[in-house]
Scaffold this active site. Structure first.
Site, PDB file in Angstrom:
ATOM      1  N   CYS A   1       0.812  -1.227   0.000  1.00  0.00           N
ATOM      2  CA  CYS A   1       0.000   0.000   0.000  1.00  0.00           C
ATOM      3  C   CYS A   1       0.845   1.277   0.000  1.00  0.00           C
ATOM      4  O   CYS A   1       0.325   2.357  -0.263  1.00  0.00           O
ATOM      5  CB  CYS A   1      -0.960   0.006   1.185  1.00  0.00           C
TER       6      CYS A   1
ATOM      7  N   HIS B   1      -2.999   7.176   3.179  1.00  0.00           N
ATOM      8  CA  HIS B   1      -3.451   5.932   2.544  1.00  0.00           C
ATOM      9  C   HIS B   1      -4.824   5.553   3.099  1.00  0.00           C
ATOM     10  O   HIS B   1      -5.028   5.501   4.320  1.00  0.00           O
ATOM     11  CB  HIS B   1      -2.426   4.826   2.818  1.00  0.00           C
TER      12      HIS B   1
ATOM     13  N   ASN C   1     -10.255   0.533   0.542  1.00  0.00           N
ATOM     14  CA  ASN C   1      -8.798   0.490   0.463  1.00  0.00           C
ATOM     15  C   ASN C   1      -8.408  -0.107  -0.885  1.00  0.00           C
ATOM     16  O   ASN C   1      -8.622  -1.301  -1.114  1.00  0.00           O
ATOM     17  CB  ASN C   1      -8.258  -0.356   1.623  1.00  0.00           C
TER      18      ASN C   1
HETATM   19  O1  UT7 Z   1      -3.665  -1.238   3.729  1.00  0.00           O
HETATM   20  C1  UT7 Z   1      -2.610  -1.747   4.496  1.00  0.00           C
HETATM   21  C2  UT7 Z   1      -2.720  -1.325   5.885  1.00  0.00           C
HETATM   22  N1  UT7 Z   1      -3.958  -1.797   6.441  1.00  0.00           N
HETATM   23  C3  UT7 Z   1      -4.438  -1.262   7.549  1.00  0.00           C
HETATM   24  O2  UT7 Z   1      -3.854  -0.334   8.048  1.00  0.00           O
HETATM   25  C4  UT7 Z   1      -5.674  -1.855   8.153  1.00  0.00           C
HETATM   26  C5  UT7 Z   1      -5.485  -1.964   9.632  1.00  0.00           C
HETATM   27  N2  UT7 Z   1      -6.527  -2.583  10.392  1.00  0.00           N
HETATM   28  C6  UT7 Z   1      -7.843  -2.210  10.422  1.00  0.00           C
HETATM   29  O3  UT7 Z   1      -8.283  -1.393   9.645  1.00  0.00           O
HETATM   30  C7  UT7 Z   1      -8.692  -2.773  11.492  1.00  0.00           C
HETATM   31  O4  UT7 Z   1      -7.869  -3.408  12.429  1.00  0.00           O
HETATM   32  C8  UT7 Z   1      -9.783  -3.756  11.013  1.00  0.00           C
HETATM   33  C9  UT7 Z   1     -10.859  -3.016  10.228  1.00  0.00           C
HETATM   34  C10 UT7 Z   1      -9.173  -4.857  10.176  1.00  0.00           C
HETATM   35  C11 UT7 Z   1     -10.446  -4.386  12.237  1.00  0.00           C
HETATM   36  O5  UT7 Z   1     -11.022  -3.354  13.048  1.00  0.00           O
HETATM   37  P1  UT7 Z   1     -10.672  -3.240  14.600  1.00  0.00           P
HETATM   38  O6  UT7 Z   1     -11.542  -2.199  15.167  1.00  0.00           O
HETATM   39  O7  UT7 Z   1      -9.195  -3.057  14.717  1.00  0.00           O
HETATM   40  O8  UT7 Z   1     -11.101  -4.612  15.185  1.00  0.00           O
HETATM   41  P2  UT7 Z   1     -10.182  -5.640  15.964  1.00  0.00           P
HETATM   42  O9  UT7 Z   1      -9.226  -6.287  15.040  1.00  0.00           O
HETATM   43  O10 UT7 Z   1      -9.649  -4.977  17.197  1.00  0.00           O
HETATM   44  O11 UT7 Z   1     -11.259  -6.686  16.396  1.00  0.00           O
HETATM   45  C12 UT7 Z   1     -12.292  -6.393  17.345  1.00  0.00           C
HETATM   46  C13 UT7 Z   1     -13.334  -7.461  17.215  1.00  0.00           C
HETATM   47  C14 UT7 Z   1     -12.736  -8.858  17.138  1.00  0.00           C
HETATM   48  O12 UT7 Z   1     -13.560  -9.722  17.870  1.00  0.00           O
HETATM   49  P3  UT7 Z   1     -13.130 -10.174  19.353  1.00  0.00           P
HETATM   50  O13 UT7 Z   1     -11.793 -10.863  19.197  1.00  0.00           O
HETATM   51  O14 UT7 Z   1     -13.041  -8.925  20.149  1.00  0.00           O
HETATM   52  O15 UT7 Z   1     -14.237 -11.086  19.746  1.00  0.00           O
HETATM   53  C15 UT7 Z   1     -12.818  -9.187  15.665  1.00  0.00           C
HETATM   54  O16 UT7 Z   1     -12.930 -10.572  15.424  1.00  0.00           O
HETATM   55  O17 UT7 Z   1     -14.052  -7.249  15.996  1.00  0.00           O
HETATM   56  C16 UT7 Z   1     -14.089  -8.475  15.281  1.00  0.00           C
HETATM   57  N3  UT7 Z   1     -14.214  -8.180  13.892  1.00  0.00           N
HETATM   58  C17 UT7 Z   1     -15.386  -7.972  13.317  1.00  0.00           C
HETATM   59  N4  UT7 Z   1     -16.638  -7.978  13.819  1.00  0.00           N
HETATM   60  C18 UT7 Z   1     -17.653  -7.730  12.988  1.00  0.00           C
HETATM   61  C19 UT7 Z   1     -13.250  -8.045  12.966  1.00  0.00           C
HETATM   62  N5  UT7 Z   1     -13.783  -7.762  11.769  1.00  0.00           N
HETATM   63  C20 UT7 Z   1     -15.126  -7.720  11.974  1.00  0.00           C
HETATM   64  C21 UT7 Z   1     -16.232  -7.464  11.130  1.00  0.00           C
HETATM   65  N6  UT7 Z   1     -17.474  -7.466  11.695  1.00  0.00           N
HETATM   66  N7  UT7 Z   1     -16.086  -7.201   9.821  1.00  0.00           N
END
Ligand code: UT7
Length: 369
Positions: free
Chosen positions: A121, A263, A293
């Site tokens: 990215c 980005h 993205n």
């Molecule tokens: O382009 C290259 C660089 N990329 C990035 O910079 C992306 C970086 N990461 C992100 O944008 C975010 O971390 C995500 C969008 C991927 C995830 O969002 P988050 O707020 O960071 O969620 P998290 O990873 O802290 O997860 C919180 C909870 C988890 O459940 P538990 O373990 O707390 O039970 C995940 O399994 O949210 C869950 N989760 C979802 N729930 C509903 C993750 N994705 C989803 C989803 N819908 N789509």
């Protein structure tokens, strides 16, 4: 790697801007239904800022989108022709050879040097910095830098952590030599990488370590994987640090920046970085809500966005920053270009003649955020 402010008479100047987007607009509910995802539209909007993205039709490749964006940038630049082509992508048309030579051929650019650059990215800003260095060093006079990706070809549609985030697209700029006081002039760059985090964003299977002809231990290893929460923290830290470094090398105070483009990974990441830098909301630009993205395409697609183009004054102090797999990061301080962006639809075949009449906004809802 840093390049200091351009104090000499010459730097690279953006003289043309182009974009190519697949016509298919896909909303969150469609992504959810397609993958059978345990999530909902509200979660995706609240946690990522994404409402829609574009999906390429099956058979449309990264190279196809790159040709469209490259052609649009050439149209935007008028008579200028590049003598080098850099294609930033991590979803090439095939593992070998690079996609860039075929893109150059399809654009009718003859036998100019053309190569792919893989910084995921951060790839477009890596390409912009590399081409600027080549132009400053007189290795080439003009360069076409394209960021293009089709993440729908590597993302697992059943993975709720990645499938809602990514979309397809391509953006491009044509660079020429010029002076630092011109609109579009690149003033300073900052690049970095930390390979200790190489497994945080990866397609594990299909390279020389885990060859394609051997079955993967886990079938999911053929798909893109991201450890989102960890990547999130790295993205905020490195984009903030890198953007500050580029500003330092430009000799610009943060409160003189009039256009900040990060980005388009996640709206919350963008807000955190801009808040930490101290960029006022009125000076933040993006289109993540409409395009998601698009990996290497995300920053040039903001540069090419007609609504953004109408808002930012040519010559305004601007700051671009990106973060991606590798891990990699990159930032560029530049004067906002004056070139009018152009948009092309994906070419339908190799022999398609340029359609110079197309120039239409795709994000009526694009706003500052
Ligand atoms: O382009 C290259 C660089 N990329 C990035 O910079 C992306 C970086 N990461 C992100 O944008 C975010 O971390 C995500 C969008 C991927 C995830 O969002 P988050 O707020 O960071 O969620 P998290 O990873 O802290 O997860 C919180 C909870 C988890 O459940 P538990 O373990 O707390 O039970 C995940 O399994 O949210 C869950 N989760 C979802 N729930 C509903 C993750 N994705 C989803 C989803 N819908 N789509």
């Amino acid at each position: 790697m840093n390049t200091p402010a351009s104090t000499g008479s010459s730097t690279a100047v953006i003289a043309g801007i182009g974009a190519c987007l697949p016509p298919r607009v896909v909303d969150n509910d469609t992504v959810i239904a397609r993958g059978g995802l345990r999530t909902d539209d509200t979660w995706i909007r609240d946690r990522t800022g994404i409402a829609h993205r574009r999906h390429a039709e099956p058979g449309t490749s990264t190279g196809d989108l790159a040709v469209g964006a490259g052609r649009a940038a050439l149209t935007s630049a008028g008579d200028l022709r590049p003598d080098m082509l850099l294609l930033a992508t991590s979803t090439p048309d095939q593992p070998c050879p690079a996609t860039a030579p075929a893109v150059a051929h399809r654009l009718g650019l003859g036998t100019i040097p053309a190569f792919d650059l893989v910084a995921v990215c951060s790839g477009f800003l890596y390409g912009l910095a590399t081409a600027t260095a080549l132009i400053r060093g007189t290795a080439c006079a003009t360069a076409l830098v394209i960021g293009a990706d089709t993440y729908t070809t590597i993302v697992d549609p059943t993975d709720r952590e990645t499938a809602p985030i990514f979309g397809d697209g391509a953006g491009a700029v044509l660079l020429r030599p010029g002076t630092p006081d011109e609109p579009g002039a690149v003033i300073a760059t900052d690049l970095g990488a930390d390979g200790s985090g190489n497994d945080l964003i990866t397609v594990p299977h299909g390279g020389s370590r885990h060859p394609q002809h051997l079955p993967p231990a886990d079938p999911a290893a053929r798909h893109f994987r991201m450890q989102g929460r960890t990547v999130y923290a790295h993205a905020v830290r490195h984009m903030t640090r890198s953007a500050n470094s580029a500003l330092h090398h430009a000799g610009w105070a943060t409160d003189t920046v009039r256009a900040f483009v990060g980005h388009q990974a996640n709206q919350r990441i963008l807000d955190s970085v801009a808040d930490r830098l101290g960029i006022a909301p009125a000076h933040r630009f993006g289109n993540i809500r409409d395009l998601g993205n698009t990996a290497a395409a995300s920053i040039p697609l903001v540069l090419a966005d007609p609504a953004v183009h109408q808002t930012v004054a040519p010559g305004a102090r601007s700051l671009l920053t990106a973060f991606g797999g590798g891990l990699t990061w990159a930032s560029v301080a530049l004067h906002w270009p004056s070139a009018a962006p152009r948009t092309e639809a994906p070419p339908s075949d190799l022999l398609r003649t340029p359609d110079l009449s197309r120039s239409h906004p795709w994000t009526a809802s694009t706003t500052t955020w």
